[in-house]
Write a protein that holds these residues in place. Structure first.
Motif, short mmCIF file in Angstrom:
data_model
loop_
_atom_site.label_atom_id
_atom_site.label_comp_id
_atom_site.label_asym_id
_atom_site.label_seq_id
_atom_site.Cartn_x
_atom_site.Cartn_y
_atom_site.Cartn_z
N ARG A 42 34.23 35.87 47.07
CA ARG A 42 33.15 36.81 47.63
C ARG A 42 31.73 36.28 47.33
NH1 ARG A 42 36.12 42.11 46.07
NH2 ARG A 42 37.48 42.27 48.10
N TYR A 43 31.67 35.92 46.18
CA TYR A 43 30.23 35.51 45.51
C TYR A 43 30.20 33.91 46.17
CZ TYR A 43 29.93 39.11 42.10
OH TYR A 43 29.78 40.40 41.44
N ASN A 44 31.16 33.23 46.20
CA ASN A 44 30.69 31.75 46.84
C ASN A 44 30.03 32.00 48.38
OD1 ASN A 44 31.67 30.05 45.09
ND2 ASN A 44 33.68 30.14 45.57
N LEU A 45 30.59 33.15 49.15
CA LEU A 45 30.22 33.15 50.50
C LEU A 45 28.65 33.71 50.23
CD1 LEU A 45 33.29 34.75 52.12
CD2 LEU A 45 32.36 32.55 52.47
N LEU A 46 28.39 34.72 49.57
CA LEU A 46 27.36 35.25 49.38
C LEU A 46 26.19 34.21 48.78
CD1 LEU A 46 27.98 38.88 47.74
CD2 LEU A 46 27.26 38.33 50.03
N TYR A 47 26.54 33.40 47.75
CA TYR A 47 25.83 32.12 47.45
C TYR A 47 25.33 31.13 48.49
CZ TYR A 47 23.90 28.14 44.72
OH TYR A 47 23.13 27.20 44.19
N THR A 59 28.48 32.96 36.41
CA THR A 59 29.22 34.12 35.61
C THR A 59 30.64 34.40 36.15
OG1 THR A 59 26.97 34.77 34.97
CG2 THR A 59 28.77 36.35 34.53
N GLN A 60 30.72 34.64 37.23
CA GLN A 60 31.96 34.92 37.94
C GLN A 60 32.98 33.92 37.58
OE1 GLN A 60 32.49 37.99 38.82
NE2 GLN A 60 34.66 37.57 39.37
#
Length: 128
Positions: A42-47, A59-60
């Protein structure tokens, strides 16, 4: 008495409890790793969309690595602890007659006790 006959049985329950605790910890560690991996995706998409800073994504990624290492360590501990369970049955190393019994049922014994559990007299046919 023949070689391989059971001479004594050590209560396996404490070993089984420790083994089950390690299995539970492994399941927990794997679930945490899977959750961290899902969040990383999810964080990869948001980044990629510029919504979160790189530090949050890094961090994730670190957390996924931490839970992966923890799962491996727990799996190794589980393997090590499962090796103890087969040693709760003491079997005769050779055929012969049981002579002196050095302990009774219910006695506390330790791996490094100098006296042993019993004496086995082996029938040797070398001198016949």
């Amino acid at each position: 008495m023949n070689k391989g006959d059971v001479l004594a049985e050590i209560d396996p329950r404490p070993f089984q409890v420790v083994l089950e605790q390690a299995e539970g910890q492994l399941a927990k560690d794997q679930a945490l790793r899977k959750d961290a991996q899902t969040n990383l995706e999810r964080y990869n998409l948001l980044y990629g969309e510029g919504v979160i800073p790189k530090q949050q994504m890094d961090t994730q990624q670190w957390q996924v690595g931490q839970y992966t290492a923890r799962s491996r360590r727990t799996k190794q501990r589980l393997t090590a602890r499962s090796c103890s369970c087969p040693f709760t049955h003491v079997t005769a190393p050779l055929s012969g007659r049981i002579g002196l019994r050095l302990v009774d049922a219910g006695n506390m014994v330790h791996a490094n006790d100098p006296g042993g559990l019993l004496v086995i007299t082996h029938n040797c046919s070398l001198f016949r």
